[in-house]
Design a protein around this motif. Structure first.
Motif, short mmCIF file in Angstrom:
data_model
loop_
_atom_site.label_atom_id
_atom_site.label_comp_id
_atom_site.label_asym_id
_atom_site.label_seq_id
_atom_site.Cartn_x
_atom_site.Cartn_y
_atom_site.Cartn_z
N ALA A 114 1.95 -6.46 -14.28
CA ALA A 114 2.02 -5.00 -14.46
C ALA A 114 1.48 -4.61 -15.83
N ARG A 118 -1.83 -2.37 -16.40
CA ARG A 118 -1.68 -1.12 -17.13
C ARG A 118 -2.64 -1.03 -18.31
N THR A 137 -3.28 1.23 -9.49
CA THR A 137 -2.06 1.99 -9.18
C THR A 137 -1.25 1.27 -8.10
N GLN A 138 -1.97 0.82 -7.05
CA GLN A 138 -1.29 0.09 -5.98
C GLN A 138 -0.66 -1.20 -6.49
N ARG A 139 -1.41 -1.91 -7.35
CA ARG A 139 -0.90 -3.17 -7.90
C ARG A 139 0.33 -2.92 -8.77
N LEU A 140 0.26 -1.86 -9.60
CA LEU A 140 1.40 -1.54 -10.47
C LEU A 140 2.63 -1.24 -9.63
N GLN A 141 2.43 -0.47 -8.57
CA GLN A 141 3.55 -0.11 -7.71
C GLN A 141 4.23 -1.35 -7.13
N ILE A 142 3.43 -2.26 -6.60
CA ILE A 142 3.99 -3.44 -5.94
C ILE A 142 4.65 -4.38 -6.96
N GLU A 144 5.92 -3.63 -9.94
CA GLU A 144 7.13 -3.04 -10.51
C GLU A 144 8.27 -3.06 -9.48
N LYS A 145 7.92 -2.81 -8.21
CA LYS A 145 8.94 -2.82 -7.17
C LYS A 145 9.47 -4.24 -6.94
#
Ligand SMILES: [Fe+2]
Length: 155
Positions: A114, A118, A137-142, A144-145
């Motif tokens: 992440a 970023r 954005t998609q990678r950050l979302q996954i 972080e989740k």
């Protein structure tokens, strides 16, 4: 043939170099997650073995997306252990840690990817590179989740 997609060559290069680091981190985390799937032991075996499989499968798919974005920007995608080990910010695990320690290392790994993703984002955004910004954005979302879900198992 010359690439003329409306992103200056210097920007394409900077974004591709950033994506190389995202790719290397994703590969390092993929490999670690798959080896933990193989080697995990203990009362949580079934849960973790299955959960790690879901995670390494997702990471494997993401590798292809990131590498192909690097290609679309006009640069070769790194694909060797020596390149990945130079580029990655995630250290490898050579032993077999306890299940809790595996989870802890994977939290750190997802957080590291992440951070790397970023760092690349402003370069993509400023160059008007929407596909890279969308991918990041998609990678950050996954990441972080997944970090949250893994972290929750340690509390
Ligand atoms: Fe398996």
């Amino acid at each position: 043939m010359q690439i003329d997609i409306g992103i200056a060559e210097g920007d394409r290069k900077a974004i591709a170099e950033g994506l190389n680091r995202v790719l290397a981190d994703t590969f390092a985390l993929y490999l670690k997650t798959h080896s933990f799937h193989w080697n995990v032991t203990g009362p949580m075996f079934n849960t973790l073995h299955t959960m790690f499989m879901t995670q390494y499968t997702e990471l494997w798919t993401a590798l292809d997306e990131v590498a192909e974005r690097i290609r679309a920007l006009g640069y070769p995608a790194p694909g060797s252990f020596s390149q990945f080990s130079k580029l990655a910010s995630i250290g490898e695990e050579q032993g077999v840690p306890k299940a809790q320690e595996m989870i802890r290392q994977l939290v750190e790994g997802h957080e590291a990817v992440a951070r790397t993703a970023r760092q690349v984002f402003p370069t993509a955004e400023q160059a008007n590179d929407q596909p890279t910004a969308d991918l990041l954005t998609q990678r950050l979302q996954i990441h972080e989740k997944t970090a949250w879900m893994l972290r929750s198992m340690l509390e």
